[in-house]
Design an enzyme around this catalytic site. Structure first.
Site, mmCIF file in Angstrom:
data_model
loop_
_atom_site.group_PDB
_atom_site.id
_atom_site.type_symbol
_atom_site.label_atom_id
_atom_site.label_comp_id
_atom_site.label_asym_id
_atom_site.label_seq_id
_atom_site.Cartn_x
_atom_site.Cartn_y
_atom_site.Cartn_z
ATOM 1 N N ASN A 39 0.839 -1.188 0.000
ATOM 2 C CA ASN A 39 0.000 0.000 0.000
ATOM 3 C C ASN A 39 0.883 1.250 0.000
ATOM 4 O O ASN A 39 1.977 1.271 0.566
ATOM 5 C CB ASN A 39 -1.006 0.001 1.162
ATOM 6 N N VAL A 40 0.399 2.281 -0.693
ATOM 7 C CA VAL A 40 1.102 3.557 -0.808
ATOM 8 C C VAL A 40 0.093 4.644 -0.507
ATOM 9 O O VAL A 40 -0.823 4.889 -1.293
ATOM 10 C CB VAL A 40 1.698 3.745 -2.227
ATOM 11 N N ASN A 42 -1.255 8.583 0.627
ATOM 12 C CA ASN A 42 -1.074 9.961 0.182
ATOM 13 C C ASN A 42 -1.796 10.841 1.173
ATOM 14 O O ASN A 42 -2.877 10.482 1.645
ATOM 15 C CB ASN A 42 -1.657 10.099 -1.226
ATOM 16 N N VAL A 43 -1.243 12.002 1.460
ATOM 17 C CA VAL A 43 -1.874 12.901 2.423
ATOM 18 C C VAL A 43 -3.283 13.299 1.970
ATOM 19 O O VAL A 43 -4.143 13.601 2.783
ATOM 20 C CB VAL A 43 -0.977 14.137 2.698
ATOM 21 N N CYS A 50 -3.903 0.519 -2.808
ATOM 22 C CA CYS A 50 -3.877 -0.712 -2.006
ATOM 23 C C CYS A 50 -2.772 -1.633 -2.501
ATOM 24 O O CYS A 50 -2.374 -1.579 -3.666
ATOM 25 C CB CYS A 50 -5.207 -1.442 -2.119
ATOM 26 N N GLU A 52 -2.917 -4.865 -3.079
ATOM 27 C CA GLU A 52 -3.408 -5.760 -4.131
ATOM 28 C C GLU A 52 -3.433 -5.039 -5.481
ATOM 29 O O GLU A 52 -3.066 -5.618 -6.506
ATOM 30 C CB GLU A 52 -4.810 -6.273 -3.792
#
Length: 130
Positions: A39-40, A42-43, A50, A52
């Site tokens: 998962n990455v 972001n503010v 996700c 996946e």
């Protein structure tokens, strides 16, 4: 290295400074290739990705499209299933009997199929293909 090992390895690379909830995923395709994602965040919630979805994007970027097995891992009290959107994404590329192993870092696992995770999935058969 098992599929779950691949998910565990990439989970460490997750970028989750806001939720602190790192997730790793790995998928095996019909060709035998393994693709991983984490998962990455972001503010600007909910603009993150996700785990996946990241693994699926890597798979498609490599020109592979047939998922046969999935592993998802997170540091959680119990195995964490894919979110609703990722269930639909998995159903796009996997047959209903594809195995999904959900695991915790402490070793607890839960195994289900894509069909069990997303009964009544929306599919191409629902689209007007004429």
């Amino acid at each position: 290295m098992t599929l779950l090992d691949a998910a565990r390895a990439v989970q460490l690379n997750a970028y989750a400074p806001y939720s602190k909830f790192k997730v790793g995923a790995a998928i095996r395709t019909k060709s035998g290739a393994v693709y991983s994602g984490c998962n990455v965040e972001n503010v600007a919630y909910p603009e993150g990705t996700c785990a996946e979805a990241g693994a699926i994007a890597a798979m498609c970027a490599a020109g592979d499209y047939d998922i046969v097995e999935v592993a998802v891992i997170a540091e959680s009290p119990g195995p964490v299933p894919p979110c609703g959107g990722c269930r639909q994404k998995l159903a796009e590329f996997a047959e209903g009997e594809a195995k999904v192993t959900m695991a915790t870092l402490s070793g607890e696992t839960l195994v289900m199929t894509v069909a069990e995770l997303l009964p009544g999935a929306f599919g191409a058969e629902h689209m007007d293909q004429v």
